[in-house]
Design a protein around this motif. Structure first.
Motif, mmCIF file in Angstrom:
data_model
loop_
_atom_site.group_PDB
_atom_site.id
_atom_site.type_symbol
_atom_site.label_atom_id
_atom_site.label_comp_id
_atom_site.label_asym_id
_atom_site.label_seq_id
_atom_site.Cartn_x
_atom_site.Cartn_y
_atom_site.Cartn_z
ATOM 1 N N ALA A 1 0.836 2.604 -6.052
ATOM 2 C CA ALA A 1 1.330 1.331 -5.524
ATOM 3 C C ALA A 1 1.646 0.367 -6.660
ATOM 4 O O ALA A 1 2.700 -0.294 -6.670
ATOM 5 C CB ALA A 1 0.315 0.717 -4.564
ATOM 6 N N ASP B 1 0.838 -1.195 0.000
ATOM 7 C CA ASP B 1 0.000 0.000 0.000
ATOM 8 C C ASP B 1 0.874 1.247 0.000
ATOM 9 O O ASP B 1 2.028 1.228 0.440
ATOM 10 C CB ASP B 1 -0.903 -0.005 1.232
ATOM 11 C CG ASP B 1 -1.975 1.065 1.147
ATOM 12 O OD1 ASP B 1 -2.272 1.518 0.031
ATOM 13 O OD2 ASP B 1 -2.497 1.449 2.205
ATOM 14 N N ARG C 1 -3.659 6.232 -4.555
ATOM 15 C CA ARG C 1 -2.821 5.311 -3.789
ATOM 16 C C ARG C 1 -2.657 3.976 -4.523
ATOM 17 O O ARG C 1 -1.553 3.432 -4.605
ATOM 18 C CB ARG C 1 -3.415 5.071 -2.403
ATOM 19 C CG ARG C 1 -3.378 6.270 -1.477
ATOM 20 C CD ARG C 1 -3.491 5.851 -0.019
ATOM 21 N NE ARG C 1 -4.589 4.928 0.200
ATOM 22 C CZ ARG C 1 -5.826 5.289 0.539
ATOM 23 N NH1 ARG C 1 -6.118 6.580 0.671
ATOM 24 N NH2 ARG C 1 -6.768 4.392 0.737
ATOM 25 N N THR C 2 -3.756 3.475 -5.065
ATOM 26 C CA THR C 2 -3.703 2.192 -5.777
ATOM 27 C C THR C 2 -2.839 2.290 -7.028
ATOM 28 O O THR C 2 -2.006 1.407 -7.306
ATOM 29 C CB THR C 2 -5.119 1.742 -6.164
ATOM 30 O OG1 THR C 2 -5.903 1.570 -4.978
ATOM 31 C CG2 THR C 2 -5.088 0.437 -6.939
ATOM 32 N N SER D 1 -7.942 7.113 -2.613
ATOM 33 C CA SER D 1 -7.799 5.666 -2.757
ATOM 34 C C SER D 1 -7.339 5.284 -4.164
ATOM 35 O O SER D 1 -6.498 4.386 -4.329
ATOM 36 C CB SER D 1 -9.125 4.971 -2.429
ATOM 37 O OG SER D 1 -10.170 5.452 -3.256
#
Length: 326
Positions: free
Chosen positions: A104, A24, A100-101, A97
């Motif tokens: 990552a 993450d 972040r995904t 979100s």
């Protein structure tokens, strides 16, 4: 090396196998922390708590002792208009979100091919355009989210450095490609003695191929988000690349070393007047992407080998590119 990405440019663990789940990414919300600071003492404490941001974003080595900076930030976080703008930004980005995904996945892709890669810390900030849009160095990414709020934003950056063809790129979907392109610089080997236009073109071409390779769901990401052209510009330029290439050859541009000449083809402009009003600015970057893509596909080299190749002339000659369509 620090990269300031002007679109006018965490924690990812060890890659174990192709099926490994990316670690993450933590996005530190400095924008929320800053707007929660109401007094000068609060702002001073914020700056002292984040010295790297104070230095890189505000260009202040001892920001807590910079009374002018503390006063300016205090005034801004208490300004009703900027408070409304901040509320809009919070609603626009939510919990980050998706960002972040995507980061990552991208960092995991980079780690797979470049095991020495250590994912940088990611922080967001909003100040009403006091600092740059994006800063990327080996350990830190700072995203000025106020820049990337999109065309419906309550406020947008203004001034001669923000023409419309730059402003249209200030949207959330441009953030991840810009971060990846900036990271590509640390792996993009160059021959510093080669000051030709071709070398500059190949540098950008390698960076764009790196970005395309490392993007998550790369098949779904349009080229426009990587280079910043509109879809129409990409289509028209692709279809007219024989004309564009003919101009580079007829004017003997590839091995030009004149800074003034190179700027005409590499710098951001509304269009490349030397070719025509339909030719986008920074056309040399796009041609470089075409050359490197042809080399990358034809030679079947890996991304690591490509990035380590500092011989721009070799890449060009072995690409076989002469302005042809795919």
């Amino acid at each position: 090396m620090q990269i300031r990405v002007a679109l006018l440019g965490l924690f990812c663990g060890l890659w174990l196998c192709s099926c490994s789940k990316p670690d993450d990414v933590s996005v530190v919300r400095l924008d929320q922390q800053l707007f929660a600071a109401k007094s000068a003492d609060d702002v001073r404490a914020f700056l002292n708590q984040h010295p790297a941001v104070a230095q890189l974003y505000f260009n202040a080595n001892q920001a807590g002792n910079d009374t002018a900076l503390v006063r300016e930030l205090t005034d801004r976080v208490n300004n009703p208009a900027l408070q409304d703008f901040n509320k809009q930004l919070q609603a626009e980005y939510g919990d980050f979100s998706e960002l972040r995904t995507q980061l990552a996945d991208a960092f995991a892709n980079i780690k797979k091919d470049f095991p020495d890669f250590k994912a940088p810390r990611v922080e967001t900030i909003a100040t009403g355009f006091m600092g740059p849009d994006l800063i990327v160095n080996d350990s830190l990414v700072i995203i000025g989210i106020d820049y990337f709020a999109g065309p419906k934003s309550k406020y947008r950056p203004v001034g001669p450095t923000f023409p419309q063809y730059i402003l249209r790129r200030y949207q959330p979907e441009y953030i991840v490609p810009a971060v990846i392109f900036a990271i590509s610089d640390r792996y993009n080997a160059t021959n510093r003695t080669d000051q030709t236009l071709l070398a500059d073109m190949i540098y950008y071409g390698k960076g764009y191929v790196f970005t395309r390779t490392m993007l998550p769901n790369k098949e779904a990401v349009p080229d426009s988000l990587i280079i910043g052209y509109t879809d129409k510009q990409l289509t028209e330029t692709f279809n007219a690349q024989d004309i564009v290439w003919g101009h580079f050859i007829d004017e003997r541009l590839l091995y030009q070393t004149s800074p003034a000449i190179k700027q005409r083809y590499m710098n951001e402009r509304p269009f490349t007047a030397e070719i025509g009003r339909s030719a986008p600015g920074a056309i040399g970057r796009w041609v470089g992407w075409r050359i490197v893509s042809a080399y990358y596909d034809k030679r079947s080299v890996g991304i690591r080998e490509l990035m380590q190749n500092a011989d721009a002339r070799q890449i060009f000659e072995q690409s076989g590119y002469k302005g042809q369509l795919d």
